[in-house]
Design a protein around this motif. Structure first.
Motif, PDB file in Angstrom:
ATOM      1  N   VAL A  51       0.839  -1.193   0.000  1.00 35.03           N
ATOM      2  CA  VAL A  51       0.000   0.000   0.000  1.00 35.03           C
ATOM      3  C   VAL A  51       0.878   1.249   0.000  1.00 35.03           C
ATOM      4  O   VAL A  51       0.809   2.056  -0.909  1.00 35.03           O
ATOM      5  N   SER A  52       1.738   1.390   1.027  1.00 36.77           N
ATOM      6  CA  SER A  52       2.515   2.623   1.120  1.00 36.77           C
ATOM      7  C   SER A  52       3.690   2.455   2.070  1.00 36.77           C
ATOM      8  O   SER A  52       3.628   1.694   3.035  1.00 36.77           O
ATOM      9  N   ASP A  53       4.758   3.203   1.795  1.00 40.00           N
ATOM     10  CA  ASP A  53       5.828   3.362   2.771  1.00 40.00           C
ATOM     11  C   ASP A  53       6.001   4.844   3.097  1.00 40.00           C
ATOM     12  O   ASP A  53       6.954   5.247   3.734  1.00 40.00           O
ATOM     13  N   ASP A  54       5.034   5.656   2.662  1.00 36.34           N
ATOM     14  CA  ASP A  54       5.002   7.086   2.936  1.00 36.34           C
ATOM     15  C   ASP A  54       4.060   7.326   4.120  1.00 36.34           C
ATOM     16  O   ASP A  54       2.901   7.688   3.945  1.00 36.34           O
ATOM     17  N   LEU A  55       4.584   7.064   5.315  1.00 38.81           N
ATOM     18  CA  LEU A  55       3.787   7.161   6.536  1.00 38.81           C
ATOM     19  C   LEU A  55       4.304   8.305   7.401  1.00 38.81           C
ATOM     20  O   LEU A  55       5.465   8.693   7.293  1.00 38.81           O
ATOM     21  N   LYS A  56       3.437   8.816   8.254  1.00 30.96           N
ATOM     22  CA  LYS A  56       3.868   9.848   9.196  1.00 30.96           C
ATOM     23  C   LYS A  56       4.478   9.148  10.407  1.00 30.96           C
ATOM     24  O   LYS A  56       3.768   8.500  11.181  1.00 30.96           O
ATOM     25  N   ILE A  57       5.808   9.276  10.545  1.00 29.95           N
ATOM     26  CA  ILE A  57       6.523   8.556  11.592  1.00 29.95           C
ATOM     27  C   ILE A  57       7.352   9.545  12.398  1.00 29.95           C
ATOM     28  O   ILE A  57       8.082  10.357  11.840  1.00 29.95           O
ATOM     29  N   THR A  58       7.244   9.451  13.715  1.00 33.38           N
ATOM     30  CA  THR A  58       8.093  10.232  14.606  1.00 33.38           C
ATOM     31  C   THR A  58       8.851   9.267  15.499  1.00 33.38           C
ATOM     32  O   THR A  58       8.347   8.186  15.829  1.00 33.38           O
ATOM     33  N   SER A  59      10.060   9.643  15.876  1.00 33.66           N
ATOM     34  CA  SER A  59      10.876   8.768  16.719  1.00 33.66           C
ATOM     35  C   SER A  59      11.282   9.501  17.987  1.00 33.66           C
ATOM     36  O   SER A  59      11.423  10.723  18.000  1.00 33.66           O
ATOM     37  N   GLN A  60      11.464   8.717  19.034  1.00 39.88           N
ATOM     38  CA  GLN A  60      11.953   9.220  20.307  1.00 39.88           C
ATOM     39  C   GLN A  60      13.048   8.282  20.768  1.00 39.88           C
ATOM     40  O   GLN A  60      12.920   7.063  20.659  1.00 39.88           O
ATOM     41  N   GLY A  61      14.138   8.838  21.276  1.00 42.37           N
ATOM     42  CA  GLY A  61      15.238   8.025  21.776  1.00 42.37           C
ATOM     43  C   GLY A  61      16.455   8.145  20.880  1.00 42.37           C
ATOM     44  O   GLY A  61      16.356   8.199  19.658  1.00 42.37           O
ATOM     45  N   ASP A  62      17.624   8.194  21.489  1.00 43.41           N
ATOM     46  CA  ASP A  62      18.875   8.393  20.754  1.00 43.41           C
ATOM     47  C   ASP A  62      19.159   7.281  19.754  1.00 43.41           C
ATOM     48  O   ASP A  62      19.708   7.531  18.689  1.00 43.41           O
ATOM     49  N   SER A  63      18.796   6.055  20.065  1.00 40.00           N
ATOM     50  CA  SER A  63      19.102   4.930  19.175  1.00 40.00           C
ATOM     51  C   SER A  63      18.265   4.949  17.908  1.00 40.00           C
ATOM     52  O   SER A  63      18.593   4.264  16.947  1.00 40.00           O
ATOM     53  N   LEU A  64      17.176   5.721  17.893  1.00 40.09           N
ATOM     54  CA  LEU A  64      16.298   5.754  16.725  1.00 40.09           C
ATOM     55  C   LEU A  64      16.340   7.089  15.979  1.00 40.09           C
ATOM     56  O   LEU A  64      15.474   7.356  15.149  1.00 40.09           O
ATOM     57  N   ILE A  65      17.374   7.904  16.233  1.00 38.34           N
ATOM     58  CA  ILE A  65      17.467   9.191  15.539  1.00 38.34           C
ATOM     59  C   ILE A  65      17.560   8.974  14.030  1.00 38.34           C
ATOM     60  O   ILE A  65      16.893   9.634  13.254  1.00 38.34           O
ATOM     61  N   ASN A  66      18.390   8.040  13.593  1.00 43.33           N
ATOM     62  CA  ASN A  66      18.569   7.740  12.171  1.00 43.33           C
ATOM     63  C   ASN A  66      17.859   6.432  11.803  1.00 43.33           C
ATOM     64  O   ASN A  66      18.429   5.589  11.120  1.00 43.33           O
ATOM     65  N   TRP A  67      16.623   6.275  12.221  1.00 43.74           N
ATOM     66  CA  TRP A  67      15.906   5.016  12.020  1.00 43.74           C
ATOM     67  C   TRP A  67      15.721   4.676  10.546  1.00 43.74           C
ATOM     68  O   TRP A  67      15.659   3.511  10.186  1.00 43.74           O
ATOM     69  N   LYS A  68      15.659   5.671   9.664  1.00 43.21           N
ATOM     70  CA  LYS A  68      15.422   5.406   8.238  1.00 43.21           C
ATOM     71  C   LYS A  68      16.547   4.598   7.605  1.00 43.21           C
ATOM     72  O   LYS A  68      16.324   3.886   6.639  1.00 43.21           O
ATOM     73  N   LYS A  69      17.753   4.691   8.142  1.00 44.45           N
ATOM     74  CA  LYS A  69      18.884   3.936   7.601  1.00 44.45           C
ATOM     75  C   LYS A  69      18.799   2.455   7.970  1.00 44.45           C
ATOM     76  O   LYS A  69      19.325   1.616   7.253  1.00 44.45           O
ATOM     77  N   ALA A  70      18.169   2.133   9.073  1.00 48.43           N
ATOM     78  CA  ALA A  70      18.200   0.769   9.586  1.00 48.43           C
ATOM     79  C   ALA A  70      16.861   0.044   9.550  1.00 48.43           C
ATOM     80  O   ALA A  70      16.823  -1.177   9.663  1.00 48.43           O
ATOM     81  N   ILE A  71      15.751   0.762   9.400  1.00 46.77           N
ATOM     82  CA  ILE A  71      14.431   0.153   9.538  1.00 46.77           C
ATOM     83  C   ILE A  71      13.551   0.512   8.342  1.00 46.77           C
ATOM     84  O   ILE A  71      13.501   1.673   7.925  1.00 46.77           O
ATOM     85  N   ASP A  72      12.869  -0.495   7.782  1.00 49.07           N
ATOM     86  CA  ASP A  72      11.832  -0.274   6.775  1.00 49.07           C
ATOM     87  C   ASP A  72      10.476  -0.312   7.463  1.00 49.07           C
ATOM     88  O   ASP A  72      10.209  -1.208   8.275  1.00 49.07           O
ATOM     89  N   VAL A  73       9.619   0.650   7.151  1.00 48.17           N
ATOM     90  CA  VAL A  73       8.257   0.683   7.689  1.00 48.17           C
ATOM     91  C   VAL A  73       7.320   0.868   6.504  1.00 48.17           C
ATOM     92  O   VAL A  73       7.483   1.788   5.716  1.00 48.17           O
ATOM     93  N   TRP A  74       6.334  -0.034   6.373  1.00 47.36           N
ATOM     94  CA  TRP A  74       5.390   0.049   5.263  1.00 47.36           C
ATOM     95  C   TRP A  74       4.078  -0.608   5.652  1.00 47.36           C
ATOM     96  O   TRP A  74       3.996  -1.283   6.672  1.00 47.36           O
ATOM     97  N   THR A  75       3.057  -0.373   4.845  1.00 47.21           N
ATOM     98  CA  THR A  75       1.763  -1.009   5.078  1.00 47.21           C
ATOM     99  C   THR A  75       1.386  -1.877   3.890  1.00 47.21           C
ATOM    100  O   THR A  75       1.721  -1.574   2.745  1.00 47.21           O
ATOM    101  N   ASN A  76       0.696  -2.964   4.191  1.00 50.17           N
ATOM    102  CA  ASN A  76       0.133  -3.891   3.207  1.00 50.17           C
ATOM    103  C   ASN A  76      -1.372  -3.903   3.363  1.00 50.17           C
ATOM    104  O   ASN A  76      -1.891  -3.609   4.439  1.00 50.17           O
ATOM    105  N   ARG A  77      -2.044  -4.316   2.289  1.00 42.01           N
ATOM    106  CA  ARG A  77      -3.467  -4.623   2.428  1.00 42.01           C
ATOM    107  C   ARG A  77      -3.583  -5.893   3.254  1.00 42.01           C
ATOM    108  O   ARG A  77      -2.725  -6.762   3.220  1.00 42.01           O
ATOM    109  N   ARG A  78      -4.659  -6.000   3.972  1.00 39.39           N
ATOM    110  CA  ARG A  78      -4.893  -7.178   4.804  1.00 39.39           C
ATOM    111  C   ARG A  78      -6.223  -7.781   4.410  1.00 39.39           C
ATOM    112  O   ARG A  78      -7.202  -7.089   4.218  1.00 39.39           O
ATOM    113  N   TYR A  79      -6.237  -9.074   4.261  1.00 38.88           N
ATOM    114  CA  TYR A  79      -7.480  -9.790   4.014  1.00 38.88           C
ATOM    115  C   TYR A  79      -7.488 -11.033   4.877  1.00 38.88           C
ATOM    116  O   TYR A  79      -6.444 -11.519   5.297  1.00 38.88           O
TER     117      TYR A  79
END
Length: 161
Positions: A51-79
């Motif tokens: 569906v999309s990987d263009d989501l509104k994402i906010t991070s908190q915590g020093d280990s997740l400052i550069n989360w885009k380099k290490a983590i993929d976040v996306w949505t799929n359709r579900r059935y």
């Protein structure tokens, strides 16, 4: 009249056998629900579930400052698929149903293998590549921890579009 009794007896025996085999193969259930999800963005696109990987994402915590380099976040359709025994099933969906997928890019960041997630509605840690069922408009907060010592590393807050 004998033919009707004979047909009725065979039909009853077959129905009983169907129920017993279905109950055994579906882990003690006759009516069984399941759904499917792909574990990467590429596989999701290949199966036409992405569906999309263009989501509104906010991070908190020093280990997740550069989360885009290490983590993929996306949505799929579900059935969902509802099985009535082993032979009959019904597939149904709702356009608002989604899976939020969070996957680590382990080949680039192998140290993330010792990270775990815990969603706000769960008591236990889950593996790094868990899917979360959600609907459009939901806000999902996921905490990241080191698996062995339980040290909190940070939080991702995702608004599903």
């Amino acid at each position: 009249m004998k033919n009707i009794k004979y047909i009725l007896c065979i039909s009853s025996a077959l129905l009983f056998l169907y129920v017993v085999i279905s109950w055994f193969l579906l882990d003690g259930h006759f009516i069984y629900y399941t759904s499917f999800n792909e574990s990467t963005i590429a596989a999701s696109k290949k199966e036409d579930l992405f569906v999309s990987d263009d989501l509104k994402i906010t991070s908190q915590g020093d280990s997740l400052i550069n989360w885009k380099k290490a983590i993929d976040v996306w949505t799929n359709r579900r059935y969902k698929i509802k099985y009535f025994g082993i032979l009959f099933h019904w597939t149904y969906t709702n356009q608002r149903w989604r899976y939020l997928n969070i996957g680590f890019k382990n080949e680039l960041y192998p140290h993330l293998n010792n990270w775990c997630m815990k969603n706000s509605n769960e008591q236990r840690y889950v593996s790094c590549c868990d899917r979360i069922s959600c609907n459009v408009g939901d806000t999902i907060k996921t905490d990241f921890y080191k698996c062995k010592d339980g040290q909190k590393l940070g939080t991702l807050k995702v608004i599903v579009k």
